[in-house]
Design a protein around this motif. Structure first.
Motif, mmCIF file in Angstrom:
data_model
loop_
_atom_site.group_PDB
_atom_site.id
_atom_site.type_symbol
_atom_site.label_atom_id
_atom_site.label_comp_id
_atom_site.label_asym_id
_atom_site.label_seq_id
_atom_site.Cartn_x
_atom_site.Cartn_y
_atom_site.Cartn_z
ATOM 1 N N TYR A 275 0.821 -1.188 0.000
ATOM 2 C CA TYR A 275 0.000 0.000 0.000
ATOM 3 C C TYR A 275 0.865 1.252 0.000
ATOM 4 O O TYR A 275 1.919 1.295 0.644
ATOM 5 N N THR B 164 -3.899 3.546 0.194
ATOM 6 C CA THR B 164 -4.555 2.903 -0.919
ATOM 7 C C THR B 164 -3.672 1.757 -1.390
ATOM 8 O O THR B 164 -2.453 1.808 -1.241
ATOM 9 N N SER B 165 -4.273 0.729 -1.927
ATOM 10 C CA SER B 165 -3.489 -0.413 -2.401
ATOM 11 C C SER B 165 -2.744 -0.046 -3.677
ATOM 12 O O SER B 165 -3.209 0.760 -4.482
ATOM 13 N N THR C 110 -8.819 11.843 -3.765
ATOM 14 C CA THR C 110 -9.637 10.774 -4.345
ATOM 15 C C THR C 110 -8.817 9.534 -4.682
ATOM 16 O O THR C 110 -9.369 8.466 -4.920
ATOM 17 N N THR C 111 -7.502 9.658 -4.671
ATOM 18 C CA THR C 111 -6.631 8.514 -4.943
ATOM 19 C C THR C 111 -6.650 7.506 -3.801
ATOM 20 O O THR C 111 -6.429 6.323 -4.002
ATOM 21 N N TYR C 112 -6.927 7.987 -2.604
ATOM 22 C CA TYR C 112 -6.798 7.169 -1.407
ATOM 23 C C TYR C 112 -8.153 6.626 -0.961
ATOM 24 O O TYR C 112 -9.141 7.352 -0.910
ATOM 25 N N THR C 113 -8.143 5.351 -0.623
ATOM 26 C CA THR C 113 -9.385 4.661 -0.286
ATOM 27 C C THR C 113 -9.743 4.751 1.193
ATOM 28 O O THR C 113 -10.918 4.854 1.544
ATOM 29 N N TYR C 114 -8.727 4.705 2.026
ATOM 30 C CA TYR C 114 -8.970 4.642 3.469
ATOM 31 C C TYR C 114 -8.320 5.833 4.169
ATOM 32 O O TYR C 114 -7.203 6.228 3.832
ATOM 33 N N TRP C 115 -9.033 6.351 5.183
ATOM 34 C CA TRP C 115 -8.597 7.557 5.870
ATOM 35 C C TRP C 115 -8.657 7.380 7.382
ATOM 36 O O TRP C 115 -9.578 6.731 7.901
#
Length: 125
Positions: free
Chosen positions: A31, A97-98, A110-115
């Protein structure tokens, strides 16, 4: 996947802080990890990002003052912040993000899935 940021606080201009972010529920070996910040009334902006290959990038606003690092075995990412300025005051968020984003998108939220939930940094003048 969950992220927990910590280490924020009140510091005088010129001082230092170290933010930490621990992740659970994923293997950070694969990640990319990033730090963002959001000041009151402003949009969230990318500060620093590090790929799974330990390549790091920084925004112009913090280059030379902040250092991002990761400790993969512990699923941790850090942000060492030196020579802090009042304009660094913001809520700081870690994100992941993976895979590894292309360079041009590494500072796009928006590139990152988890916060993570954010940690407040206040720099007094």
């Amino acid at each position: 996947v969950q992220l927990q940021a910590s280490g924020g606080g009140l510091v005088q201009a010129g001082g230092s802080l170290r933010l930490s972010c621990v992740g659970t529920g994923f293997n950070s070996d694969y990640y990319a990890l990033g730090w963002f910040r959001q000041a009151p009334g402003k949009v969230r902006e990318g500060v620093a990002s590090i790929t799974s290959y330990d390549n790091s990038v920084y925004s112009d606003a913090v280059k030379g003052r902040f250092t991002i690092s990761r400790e993969t075995a512990k699923n941790m990412v850090y942000l060492q912040m030196d020579n802090l300025k009042p304009e660094d005051t913001a809520v700081y968020y870690c994100a992941t993000t993976s895979g590894n984003p292309i360079y041009s998108s590494m500072f796009q939220p928006t590139t990152y899935t988890y916060w993570g939930q954010g940690t407040l940094v206040t720099v007094s003048s």
